[in-house]
Design a protein around this motif. Structure first.
Motif, PDB file in Angstrom:
ATOM      1  N   SER A   1       0.687  -0.714   0.036  1.00  0.00           N
ATOM      2  CA  SER A   1       0.275   0.249   0.240  1.00  0.00           C
ATOM      3  C   SER A   1       0.965   1.103  -0.180  1.00  0.00           C
ATOM      4  O   SER A   1       0.584   2.125  -0.691  1.00  0.00           O
ATOM      5  CB  SER A   1      -1.135   0.134   1.699  1.00  0.00           C
ATOM      6  N   ARG A   2       2.153   1.328   1.009  1.00  0.00           N
ATOM      7  CA  ARG A   2       2.902   3.009   0.541  1.00  0.00           C
ATOM      8  C   ARG A   2       3.225   2.712  -0.704  1.00  0.00           C
ATOM      9  O   ARG A   2       3.857   3.737  -1.876  1.00  0.00           O
ATOM     10  CB  ARG A   2       4.390   2.344   1.316  1.00  0.00           C
ATOM     11  N   ILE A   3       3.838   1.288  -1.481  1.00  0.00           N
ATOM     12  CA  ILE A   3       4.343   2.055  -3.248  1.00  0.00           C
ATOM     13  C   ILE A   3       2.689   1.815  -4.435  1.00  0.00           C
ATOM     14  O   ILE A   3       3.248   2.473  -4.466  1.00  0.00           O
ATOM     15  CB  ILE A   3       4.657   0.317  -3.592  1.00  0.00           C
TER      16      ILE A   3
ATOM     17  N   ILE B   1       1.420  11.132   4.753  1.00  0.00           N
ATOM     18  CA  ILE B   1       0.625  11.768   3.197  1.00  0.00           C
ATOM     19  C   ILE B   1       1.807  12.699   2.324  1.00  0.00           C
ATOM     20  O   ILE B   1       1.416  12.901   0.999  1.00  0.00           O
ATOM     21  CB  ILE B   1      -0.275  12.790   3.621  1.00  0.00           C
ATOM     22  N   ASN B   2       2.902  12.483   3.240  1.00  0.00           N
ATOM     23  CA  ASN B   2       3.162  13.980   2.112  1.00  0.00           C
ATOM     24  C   ASN B   2       4.760  13.070   1.315  1.00  0.00           C
ATOM     25  O   ASN B   2       5.224  12.509   1.535  1.00  0.00           O
ATOM     26  CB  ASN B   2       4.460  14.836   2.563  1.00  0.00           C
TER      27      ASN B   2
ATOM     28  N   ARG C   1      10.644  17.640  -6.514  1.00  0.00           N
ATOM     29  CA  ARG C   1       9.535  18.062  -6.913  1.00  0.00           C
ATOM     30  C   ARG C   1       8.752  18.091  -5.485  1.00  0.00           C
ATOM     31  O   ARG C   1       9.138  16.837  -5.174  1.00  0.00           O
ATOM     32  CB  ARG C   1       8.941  16.900  -7.908  1.00  0.00           C
ATOM     33  N   THR C   2       8.172  18.459  -5.277  1.00  0.00           N
ATOM     34  CA  THR C   2       7.470  18.182  -3.547  1.00  0.00           C
ATOM     35  C   THR C   2       5.082  18.283  -3.744  1.00  0.00           C
ATOM     36  O   THR C   2       5.404  18.634  -4.283  1.00  0.00           O
ATOM     37  CB  THR C   2       7.684  18.697  -2.737  1.00  0.00           C
ATOM     38  N   ILE C   3       5.292  17.114  -2.528  1.00  0.00           N
ATOM     39  CA  ILE C   3       4.009  17.874  -2.887  1.00  0.00           C
ATOM     40  C   ILE C   3       3.732  17.918  -1.281  1.00  0.00           C
ATOM     41  O   ILE C   3       4.218  16.811  -0.573  1.00  0.00           O
ATOM     42  CB  ILE C   3       2.516  17.164  -2.825  1.00  0.00           C
TER      43      ILE C   3
END
Length: 170
Positions: A5-7, A137-138, A161-163
């Protein structure tokens, strides 16, 4: 959250990253969950093992999982390079070189890359090639991630790149 699920979460976030978000050439990031004790034993499981006494290396292939404490490194292939003294292998692991769908998981943090080199004595992991790091969640992506496992600090490089999730509207 399971490794699968992490992947899946990292893959989903990667699509957002590719679409465009904050851009930079390099970024320092705290890796508290990746803080780790490298003196712990390393356990490796795989479908196959080939040992080369002449070069002092062992190659694990097929569904490789290397575990050390809470940390798990999985890949299609992991080459174990042993430390040497006076030209003789000591039996002490110097570094692990992982290639093929590399995933590093420790606590709530997970990273994926094409290649990872874990210098056991130096307590450092360098991941290269389409790196994606998720921290809760980031997410961050770049071409190179260097993590100091002793301090829990790291640096992402190469068109980062980041969210960052802000918690949303209520």
């Amino acid at each position: 959250m399971t490794v699968i699920s992490r992947i899946a979460a990292a893959t989903t976030l990667a699509l957002f990253l590719i679409a465009g978000s904050a851009h930079a050439q390099g970024a320092s990031v705290a890796f508290g969950g990746l803080k780790h004790d490298a003196s712990q034993p390393v356990e490796i499981t795989a479908d196959e093992l080939t040992v080369d006494q002449a070069t002092g290396s062992a190659v694990f292939t097929g569904n490789v999982v290397a575990g050390q404490g809470e940390m798990r490194l999985s890949a299609g292939r992991v080459q174990v390079q042993y430390a040497t003294e006076n030209g003789q292998a000591t039996g002490r692991i110097d570094q692990l070189v992982a290639t093929g769908n590399v995933t590093l998981v420790n606590g709530a943090e997970a990273a994926e890359a094409e290649k990872a080199v874990y210098s056991v004595g130096g307590s450092q992991i360098v991941m290269t090639g389409n790196v994606i790091l998720t921290q809760g969640i980031n997410a961050l992506s770049g071409e190179k991630l260097t993590v100091d496992l002793t301090s829990g600090s790291g640096r992402m490089e190469g068109r980062v790149r980041t969210i960052f999730q802000t918690g949303g509207n209520k």
